[in-house]
Design an enzyme around this catalytic site. Structure first.
Site, PDB file in Angstrom:
ATOM      1  N   ASN A 167      -6.095   5.383   7.814  1.00  0.00           N
ATOM      2  CA  ASN A 167      -5.743   3.968   7.838  1.00  0.00           C
ATOM      3  C   ASN A 167      -6.524   3.240   6.769  1.00  0.00           C
ATOM      4  O   ASN A 167      -7.623   3.663   6.392  1.00  0.00           O
ATOM      5  CB  ASN A 167      -6.084   3.368   9.206  1.00  0.00           C
ATOM      6  CG  ASN A 167      -5.706   1.887   9.303  1.00  0.00           C
ATOM      7  OD1 ASN A 167      -4.606   1.491   8.926  1.00  0.00           O
ATOM      8  ND2 ASN A 167      -6.626   1.069   9.781  1.00  0.00           N
ATOM      9  N   ASN A 206       0.838  -1.205   0.000  1.00  0.00           N
ATOM     10  CA  ASN A 206       0.000   0.000   0.000  1.00  0.00           C
ATOM     11  C   ASN A 206       0.870   1.251   0.000  1.00  0.00           C
ATOM     12  O   ASN A 206       0.562   2.235  -0.675  1.00  0.00           O
ATOM     13  CB  ASN A 206      -0.928  -0.001   1.216  1.00  0.00           C
ATOM     14  CG  ASN A 206      -2.201  -0.786   0.965  1.00  0.00           C
ATOM     15  OD1 ASN A 206      -3.052  -0.368   0.200  1.00  0.00           O
ATOM     16  ND2 ASN A 206      -2.309  -1.940   1.587  1.00  0.00           N
ATOM     17  N   THR A 240      -9.333   7.116  14.774  1.00  0.00           N
ATOM     18  CA  THR A 240      -9.805   7.656  16.057  1.00  0.00           C
ATOM     19  C   THR A 240      -9.470   6.626  17.132  1.00  0.00           C
ATOM     20  O   THR A 240      -8.987   5.538  16.832  1.00  0.00           O
ATOM     21  CB  THR A 240     -11.331   7.881  16.036  1.00  0.00           C
ATOM     22  OG1 THR A 240     -11.959   6.595  15.848  1.00  0.00           O
ATOM     23  CG2 THR A 240     -11.748   8.808  14.905  1.00  0.00           C
ATOM     24  N   ILE A 253      -1.340  -1.297  17.689  1.00  0.00           N
ATOM     25  CA  ILE A 253      -2.447  -0.503  18.235  1.00  0.00           C
ATOM     26  C   ILE A 253      -1.847   0.780  18.788  1.00  0.00           C
ATOM     27  O   ILE A 253      -0.839   0.743  19.488  1.00  0.00           O
ATOM     28  CB  ILE A 253      -3.153  -1.265  19.377  1.00  0.00           C
ATOM     29  CG1 ILE A 253      -3.657  -2.629  18.902  1.00  0.00           C
ATOM     30  CG2 ILE A 253      -4.286  -0.424  19.961  1.00  0.00           C
ATOM     31  CD1 ILE A 253      -4.942  -2.637  18.160  1.00  0.00           C
ATOM     32  N   LEU A 306     -10.827   1.487  17.602  1.00  0.00           N
ATOM     33  CA  LEU A 306     -10.115   0.712  16.586  1.00  0.00           C
ATOM     34  C   LEU A 306     -10.965   0.478  15.335  1.00  0.00           C
ATOM     35  O   LEU A 306     -12.103   0.004  15.417  1.00  0.00           O
ATOM     36  CB  LEU A 306      -9.702  -0.644  17.174  1.00  0.00           C
ATOM     37  CG  LEU A 306      -8.873  -1.543  16.248  1.00  0.00           C
ATOM     38  CD1 LEU A 306      -7.488  -0.959  16.022  1.00  0.00           C
ATOM     39  CD2 LEU A 306      -8.789  -2.958  16.787  1.00  0.00           C
ATOM     40  N   ASP A 307     -10.407   0.863  14.180  1.00  0.00           N
ATOM     41  CA  ASP A 307     -11.072   0.601  12.878  1.00  0.00           C
ATOM     42  C   ASP A 307     -12.492   1.151  12.830  1.00  0.00           C
ATOM     43  O   ASP A 307     -13.389   0.534  12.236  1.00  0.00           O
ATOM     44  CB  ASP A 307     -11.110  -0.918  12.596  1.00  0.00           C
ATOM     45  CG  ASP A 307      -9.713  -1.496  12.517  1.00  0.00           C
ATOM     46  OD1 ASP A 307      -9.566  -2.695  12.862  1.00  0.00           O
ATOM     47  OD2 ASP A 307      -8.780  -0.765  12.149  1.00  0.00           O
ATOM     48  N   HIS A 316      -8.139  -0.519   5.988  1.00  0.00           N
ATOM     49  CA  HIS A 316      -8.513  -1.759   6.676  1.00  0.00           C
ATOM     50  C   HIS A 316      -9.144  -2.695   5.653  1.00  0.00           C
ATOM     51  O   HIS A 316     -10.013  -2.269   4.887  1.00  0.00           O
ATOM     52  CB  HIS A 316      -9.498  -1.447   7.816  1.00  0.00           C
ATOM     53  CG  HIS A 316      -9.962  -2.654   8.555  1.00  0.00           C
ATOM     54  ND1 HIS A 316      -9.188  -3.299   9.489  1.00  0.00           N
ATOM     55  CD2 HIS A 316     -11.132  -3.345   8.482  1.00  0.00           C
ATOM     56  CE1 HIS A 316      -9.850  -4.343   9.966  1.00  0.00           C
ATOM     57  NE2 HIS A 316     -11.038  -4.390   9.370  1.00  0.00           N
TER      58      HIS A 316
HETATM   59  C1  GRF Z   1      -2.566  -6.398   4.082  1.00  0.00           C
HETATM   60  O1  GRF Z   1      -3.253  -7.465   4.712  1.00  0.00           O
HETATM   61  C2  GRF Z   1      -3.551  -5.298   3.764  1.00  0.00           C
HETATM   62  O2  GRF Z   1      -4.826  -5.843   3.488  1.00  0.00           O
HETATM   63  C3  GRF Z   1      -3.590  -4.484   5.023  1.00  0.00           C
HETATM   64  O3  GRF Z   1      -2.281  -4.563   5.581  1.00  0.00           O
HETATM   65  C4  GRF Z   1      -1.637  -5.779   5.114  1.00  0.00           C
HETATM   66  C5  GRF Z   1      -0.272  -5.512   4.547  1.00  0.00           C
HETATM   67  O4  GRF Z   1      -0.370  -4.510   3.600  1.00  0.00           O
HETATM   68  N1  GRF Z   1      -3.959  -3.132   4.744  1.00  0.00           N
HETATM   69  P1  GRF Z   1       0.962  -3.910   2.866  1.00  0.00           P
HETATM   70  O5  GRF Z   1       1.266  -4.827   1.711  1.00  0.00           O
HETATM   71  O6  GRF Z   1       2.094  -3.939   3.901  1.00  0.00           O
HETATM   72  O7  GRF Z   1       0.560  -2.541   2.442  1.00  0.00           O
END
Ligand code: GRF
Length: 194
Positions: free
Chosen positions: A105, A13, A139, A90, A142-143, A107
């Site tokens: 974030n 990401n 916030t 966390i 969580l999530d 998720h």
């Molecule tokens: C993956 O499971 C993604 O779904 C979640 O974080 C984990 C690792 O993502 N967002 P990345 O490849 O390190 O961005």
């Protein structure tokens, strides 16, 4: 806008965000930080010329002192926006308060369904017809912060946790950059993909 990206692992990401910011964009990356010095994403960021910080959370006696060091690195970079991207720690309410309103974030579920871990296994076990990912403001709950974007994918017959995770991850790499562009330009209206 100046963006700090926090990772714990491979950083796919993070890479999607960095690639998108390489073009014409209201934000630019100023730091990639990880709580795991072995995180593969650190080398990828360095290869792209982005400053990195590896803060092994096990090197601090408690959560607060680790977060103080993390905040110091973030503030020293001049970042005014934080993107958690596969960041697996966390965060305490104190750290979140410090950056609330400018910390995002991603998720891997269609929140509010399946906060927490093992989201794909839970969607499969529930027999859901679709899954997806959510970008939200961070916030203290969580999530559960304000949703800035969601992307949906079908759950297909024969899907496994891995096949579903891969399909969702592809959408994460589209959703997060699209949301960051809007957020950095001051647009907090929710985005839906496709
Ligand atoms: C993956 O499971 C993604 O779904 C979640 O974080 C984990 C690792 O993502 N967002 P990345 O490849 O390190 O961005």
């Amino acid at each position: 806008k100046r963006v700090a990206i926090l990772i714990s692992g491979g950083g796919s990401n993070m890479l999607a965000l960095l690639r998108d910011m390489a073009g014409d964009h209201p934000a630019r990356p100023v730091l990639v930080a990880s709580n795991d010095p072995e995180a593969g994403g650190l080398a990828k960021a360095a290869a792209l010329g982005i400053a990195t910080a590896a803060l092994d959370h096990r090197a601090w006696p408690d959560r607060e002192s680790f977060e103080a060091a993390l905040a110091e690195a973030i503030d020293a970079s001049g970042a005014d926006l934080i993107c958690l991207a596969g960041f697996m720690r966390i965060l305490t309410p104190g750290f979140i308060r410090r950056y609330q309103g400018r910390m995002l974030n991603i998720h891997p579920s269609l929140l509010p369904k399946y906060p927490g871990l093992h989201t794909h296994a839970r969607a499969l076990a529930a027999g859901d017809a679709e899954a997806g990912c959510t970008v939200h403001e961070v916030t203290a709950d969580l999530d559960a912060g304000p949703i800035l974007g969601q992307a949906r994918v079908p759950i297909l017959p024969g899907d496994t946790e891995d096949s579903l995770a891969a399909r969702v991850l592809t959408m994460e790499h589209r959703l997060y950059p699209a949301v960051l562009r809007r957020f950095a330009a001051g647009d907090r209206s929710p985005l839906s993909l496709p």
